[in-house]
Design an enzyme around this catalytic site. Structure first.
Site, PDB file in Angstrom:
ATOM      1  N   LEU A  41      -4.094  -7.014  -7.682  1.00  0.00           N
ATOM      2  CA  LEU A  41      -3.581  -7.977  -8.376  1.00  0.00           C
ATOM      3  C   LEU A  41      -4.611  -8.922  -8.959  1.00  0.00           C
ATOM      4  CD1 LEU A  41      -0.571  -8.952  -6.360  1.00  0.00           C
ATOM      5  CD2 LEU A  41      -0.583  -7.696  -8.520  1.00  0.00           C
ATOM      6  N   ASP A  86      -4.273  -3.985 -18.779  1.00  0.00           N
ATOM      7  CA  ASP A  86      -3.540  -3.186 -18.950  1.00  0.00           C
ATOM      8  C   ASP A  86      -3.503  -2.287 -20.348  1.00  0.00           C
ATOM      9  OD1 ASP A  86      -0.882  -4.871 -17.492  1.00  0.00           O
ATOM     10  OD2 ASP A  86      -2.361  -3.645 -16.581  1.00  0.00           O
ATOM     11  N   GLY A 125       0.806  -1.151  -0.076  1.00  0.00           N
ATOM     12  CA  GLY A 125       0.030   0.066   0.054  1.00  0.00           C
ATOM     13  C   GLY A 125       0.983   1.114   0.151  1.00  0.00           C
ATOM     14  N   SER A 126       1.969   1.398  -0.462  1.00  0.00           N
ATOM     15  CA  SER A 126       2.780   2.468  -0.716  1.00  0.00           C
ATOM     16  C   SER A 126       2.095   3.340  -1.348  1.00  0.00           C
ATOM     17  CB  SER A 126       4.088   2.048  -1.018  1.00  0.00           C
ATOM     18  OG  SER A 126       4.322   2.041  -2.399  1.00  0.00           O
ATOM     19  N   ASN A 127       1.438   2.915  -2.692  1.00  0.00           N
ATOM     20  CA  ASN A 127       0.929   3.894  -3.417  1.00  0.00           C
ATOM     21  C   ASN A 127      -0.384   4.436  -2.754  1.00  0.00           C
ATOM     22  OD1 ASN A 127       1.815   3.955  -6.345  1.00  0.00           O
ATOM     23  ND2 ASN A 127       2.068   2.090  -5.919  1.00  0.00           N
ATOM     24  N   ASN A 141      -5.329   2.526 -13.048  1.00  0.00           N
ATOM     25  CA  ASN A 141      -4.731   1.488 -12.442  1.00  0.00           C
ATOM     26  C   ASN A 141      -3.298   2.232 -12.745  1.00  0.00           C
ATOM     27  OD1 ASN A 141      -3.462  -1.281 -11.589  1.00  0.00           O
ATOM     28  ND2 ASN A 141      -2.972  -1.474 -13.757  1.00  0.00           N
ATOM     29  N   HIS A 162       0.686   1.002 -13.274  1.00  0.00           N
ATOM     30  CA  HIS A 162       1.324  -0.141 -13.741  1.00  0.00           C
ATOM     31  C   HIS A 162       2.948   0.158 -13.547  1.00  0.00           C
ATOM     32  CE1 HIS A 162       2.354  -3.863 -15.759  1.00  0.00           C
ATOM     33  NE2 HIS A 162       3.024  -3.385 -16.929  1.00  0.00           N
ATOM     34  N   GLU A 183       5.722   6.140  -9.606  1.00  0.00           N
ATOM     35  CA  GLU A 183       4.395   5.716  -9.414  1.00  0.00           C
ATOM     36  C   GLU A 183       3.652   6.667  -8.512  1.00  0.00           C
ATOM     37  OE1 GLU A 183       3.812   1.573  -8.563  1.00  0.00           O
ATOM     38  OE2 GLU A 183       5.665   0.941  -9.638  1.00  0.00           O
TER      39      GLU A 183
HETATM   40  C1  GRF Z   1       3.592  -1.396  -7.341  1.00  0.00           C
HETATM   41  O1  GRF Z   1       4.911  -1.677  -7.975  1.00  0.00           O
HETATM   42  C2  GRF Z   1       2.765  -1.200  -8.586  1.00  0.00           C
HETATM   43  O2  GRF Z   1       3.058  -0.721  -9.506  1.00  0.00           O
HETATM   44  C3  GRF Z   1       1.882  -2.456  -8.553  1.00  0.00           C
HETATM   45  O3  GRF Z   1       1.990  -3.032  -7.396  1.00  0.00           O
HETATM   46  C4  GRF Z   1       2.957  -2.749  -6.822  1.00  0.00           C
HETATM   47  C5  GRF Z   1       2.368  -2.478  -5.171  1.00  0.00           C
HETATM   48  O4  GRF Z   1       2.900  -1.156  -4.736  1.00  0.00           O
HETATM   49  N1  GRF Z   1       0.832  -2.379  -9.314  1.00  0.00           N
HETATM   50  P1  GRF Z   1       2.158  -0.768  -3.230  1.00  0.00           P
HETATM   51  O5  GRF Z   1       3.544  -0.406  -2.683  1.00  0.00           O
HETATM   52  O6  GRF Z   1       1.218  -1.952  -2.794  1.00  0.00           O
HETATM   53  O7  GRF Z   1       1.365   0.399  -3.425  1.00  0.00           O
END
Ligand code: GRF
Length: 203
Positions: A87, A147, A12-14, A104, A106, A176
């Site tokens: 995923l 995608d 979950g860093s995004n 999304n 990617h 990202e």
């Molecule tokens: C990231 O590399 C993103 O590009 C991909 O999943 C990965 C998970 O990132 N879709 P996050 O830290 O769980 O957001």
């Protein structure tokens, strides 16, 4: 207030980047739901620490009803669905109900290194194997393909001669976070228009 649901499967860093941008007032949005398709995703802990309503819908128990269950939870309650390291493949009614309202992130410059089975570290392994000099990430709308939706934003990084998949992944992940937040801003402020499959920004 522009409302979003964030779908995750991992760290979950995004998601954290979105939460931080809301806190910094860069985004005028609210995260209404965080939904994970598997147990143990740290992104759920991040949501809980910010009192965001979260659900864990184990993909193994829901099988091909997973997308319908997600739709039940969010339908009519959010403006945009953000797949942030999610995923499972979305299918069925949700794609119609949220046409051009699902994005999304990617970790490659689509159409390179994407499609079925291309996710996570594998994307960077393939990019280095191929010998690309430029890598990066893409935010795109989600359609019935994998995608294949219209591209909203891309950000590139230079590939170094001594890069490993891990070092490249780390640098791409930084981009990202920026790309995803910028895409949400453009959409929430209605600053983009679709011309066929091409997306143009309106000033
Ligand atoms: C990231 O590399 C993103 O590009 C991909 O999943 C990965 C998970 O990132 N879709 P996050 O830290 O769980 O957001």
């Amino acid at each position: 207030m522009f409302k979003i649901a964030v779908l995750i499967s991992g760290g979950g860093s995004n998601l954290q980047a979105i939460m931080d941008s809301i806190e910094d007032k860069y985004l005028n949005c609210s995260i209404e739901f965080v939904i994970s398709d598997r147990e143990g995703a740290f992104g759920i802990e991040r949501a809980k620490s910010h009192n965001i309503k979260s659900f864990v819908l184990d993909r193994k128990s829901y099988g091909n009803t997973l997308s319908d269950r997600i739709l039940e939870i969010i339908d009519g309650r959010v403006d945009l669905i953000v797949l942030a390291g999610y995923l499972s493949i979305l299918n069925g009614n949700i794609l119609e109900r949220f046409k051009n309202r699902i994005i999304n992130i990617h970790p490659s410059l689509i159409p390179a290194f994407c499609g079925k089975g291309m996710y996570g570290i594998k994307v960077h392994e393939k990019a280095l194997e191929y010998g690309v000099k430029v890598a990066g990430c893409t935010v795109h709308f989600v359609d019935e393909g994998t995608d294949t939706g219209s591209i909203v934003i891309q950000k590139s990084v230079k590939v170094e001669d001594d890069d490993t998949p891990e070092t490249l992944q780390k640098r791409v992940l930084v981009e990202e976070h920026k790309a995803l937040v910028e895409a949400i801003k453009l959409i929430s402020e209605e600053k983009i228009v679709l011309q066929g499959r091409k997306i143009c920004s309106i000033i």
